[in-house]
Scaffold this active site. Structure first.
Site, short mmCIF file in Angstrom:
data_model
loop_
_atom_site.label_atom_id
_atom_site.label_comp_id
_atom_site.label_asym_id
_atom_site.label_seq_id
_atom_site.Cartn_x
_atom_site.Cartn_y
_atom_site.Cartn_z
N LYS A 185 -39.38 85.90 75.25
CA LYS A 185 -39.08 84.89 74.60
C LYS A 185 -38.39 85.18 73.59
CE LYS A 185 -41.26 80.78 72.80
NZ LYS A 185 -42.21 79.96 72.75
N ARG B 168 -39.80 70.93 69.70
CA ARG B 168 -40.49 70.79 68.51
C ARG B 168 -40.53 69.53 67.95
NH1 ARG B 168 -38.03 76.43 65.96
NH2 ARG B 168 -38.83 77.77 67.74
N LYS C 280 -39.28 82.02 63.35
CA LYS C 280 -40.19 82.73 64.40
C LYS C 280 -39.63 84.09 64.68
CE LYS C 280 -42.34 78.42 66.01
NZ LYS C 280 -43.08 77.68 67.31
N GLU D 82 -40.93 94.56 76.82
CA GLU D 82 -41.91 93.57 76.70
C GLU D 82 -42.39 93.26 77.90
OE1 GLU D 82 -43.40 91.98 74.08
OE2 GLU D 82 -42.04 92.08 72.55
N LYS E 264 -36.85 83.35 78.59
CA LYS E 264 -37.08 82.03 78.12
C LYS E 264 -36.13 82.08 76.78
CE LYS E 264 -39.63 78.67 75.63
NZ LYS E 264 -40.89 78.16 75.11
N SER F 112 -35.81 72.70 76.13
CA SER F 112 -35.43 71.57 75.58
C SER F 112 -34.32 71.43 75.44
CB SER F 112 -36.67 71.14 74.59
OG SER F 112 -36.59 72.02 73.67
N TYR G 144 -37.32 70.54 82.68
CA TYR G 144 -37.33 69.12 82.46
C TYR G 144 -36.84 68.03 83.54
CZ TYR G 144 -39.34 71.09 78.05
OH TYR G 144 -39.93 71.87 77.29
C1 PBG Z 1 -44.65 77.03 71.71
C2 PBG Z 1 -43.69 76.88 72.60
C3 PBG Z 1 -42.29 76.48 72.34
C4 PBG Z 1 -41.71 76.20 73.54
C5 PBG Z 1 -42.75 76.35 74.73
N1 PBG Z 1 -43.80 76.93 73.92
C6 PBG Z 1 -41.81 76.33 71.12
C7 PBG Z 1 -41.46 77.39 70.25
O1 PBG Z 1 -41.99 78.46 70.60
O2 PBG Z 1 -41.15 77.27 69.05
C8 PBG Z 1 -40.32 75.74 73.68
C9 PBG Z 1 -40.20 74.88 74.84
C10 PBG Z 1 -38.82 74.23 74.95
O3 PBG Z 1 -37.95 74.16 74.10
O4 PBG Z 1 -38.36 73.38 75.84
N2 PBG Z 1 -45.05 78.25 71.51
#
Ligand code: PBG
Length: 324
Positions: free
Chosen positions: A196, A206, A218, A234, A249, A275, A314
């Protein structure tokens, strides 16, 4: 002109093209993410995700029934925790009567065969909007893993089929697996967000959960997008620690990573079409710069072609309608 081989023969018409298509999408490829809110009869359209909604449990259950009817076999639940429940321990995340726990039960009661996956990370519950516990401005690993274990167990108790840790703390998959074993949850799976990346493409998500980090970013836990080999490290570690499914991701800017991971592992690979990737297509389509339907199918097919066995998107419902 004499040609020994004419590649266009196999592209000549729709029938022959479908005969030789290497990649085809089907409803059970998709994981449908769902955003859940408190209240009743709440249907809130997320401003940066037009056409996508956050719903109260009643509407979520209805949506899950519809998705099941379309052939979707798995959903991934995210909840918007109420502001007054947020703190730096994330303890609301293992409240037996919390929104996530109530949603899991309601969905499993209504559609028992639907595979219910649950997001595990502290960000929606954190007063700092971070995926872990904050001490002196740092996101601390080991205390966070303890919290994630409690959260995971409480999802399992509520009936979740698959726990999906998205936090990127070290050692969390092993710790969660051990806790599941010790508590006799021998049928609960783990889908690890293994590779990720720290990505700008999570922005609209968010907004959906009001979970943007209150300070900093992050990058001390999510991966640097410059890195490829680290993704394999990982992922292999998560499998060793007990992950049943691994994830890359985001998806479209990381198709190379999806392929490398697919070639390196012997477990199913999922990819999260996030998203921001949804928002880009929606925005371009809205002003007439892209044909949305074609962009959706081409994007999802490319993710599968790259090596994803499962795609969280989505567009799941739209894609199935487009596939006919
Ligand atoms: C939470 C999480 C996130 C997403 C999935 N789980 C946001 C992040 O890590 O800041 C993102 C999913 C998306 O953007 O569709 N840890």
């Amino acid at each position: 002109m004499f040609l020994q081989r004419r590649n266009r023969i196999l592209r000549n018409n729709a029938s022959i093209r479908s005969l030789v298509a290497e990649t085809t999408l089907k409803p059970s490829d998709f994981i449908a993410p769902l955003f859940v809110d408190e209240g009743e009869n709440i249907v809130f359209e997320i401003p940066s995700m037009p056409g996508y909604y956050r719903r109260s449990i009643d509407g979520t259950v209805k949506e899950v029934k519809e998705l099941w009817g379309l052939g979707i076999k798995s959903i991934l639940l995210f909840v918007k925790a109420a502001d007054e429940t947020k703190d730096n321990t994330g303890k609301e995340s293992w409240n037996p009567d919390g929104l996530m726990q109530r949603t899991i039960k309601a969905v499993k009661d209504a559609v028992p065969e639907m595979i219910v996956m649950t997001d595990v990370a502290l960000d929606p519950y954190s007063s700092y909007g971070h995926d872990g516990i904050v001490l002196n401005g740092e996101i601390v690993n080991d205390p966070t893993v303890e919290a994630l274990v409690k959260m995971s167990l409480s999802h399992a108790v509520s009936g979740a089929d698959i726990i999906a840790p998205s936090d990127m703390m070290d050692g969390r998959i092993g710790a969660i697996r051990e806790a599941l074993e010790q508590n006799n949850f021998t049928k609960t799976g783990i889908m690890a967000y293994s590779a990720k990346y720290a990505s700008c493409f999570y922005g609209p998500f968010r907004d959906a959960l009001d979970s943007a980090p209150g300070f900093g970013d992050k990058k001390t836990y999510q991966m640097d997008y410059a890195n490829r080999i680290e993704a394999i490290k990982e992922t292999l570690m998560d499998i060793e620690e007990g992950a049943d499914i691994v994830m890359v991701k985001p998806a479209m800017a990381y198709l190379d990573i999806i392929r490398e991971v697919k070639n390196a592992v012997d477990v199913p690979v999922s990819a999260y079409h996030v998203s921001g990737e949804y928002a880009m297509i929606k925005a371009a389509a809205k002003i007439g710069w892209l044909n949305e339907d074609k962009a959706v199918l081409e994007s999802l097919t490319s993710i599968k072609r790259a090596g994803a066995d499962l795609i969280a998107t989505y567009f799941a419902k739209d894609a199935i309608k487009l596939l006919g």
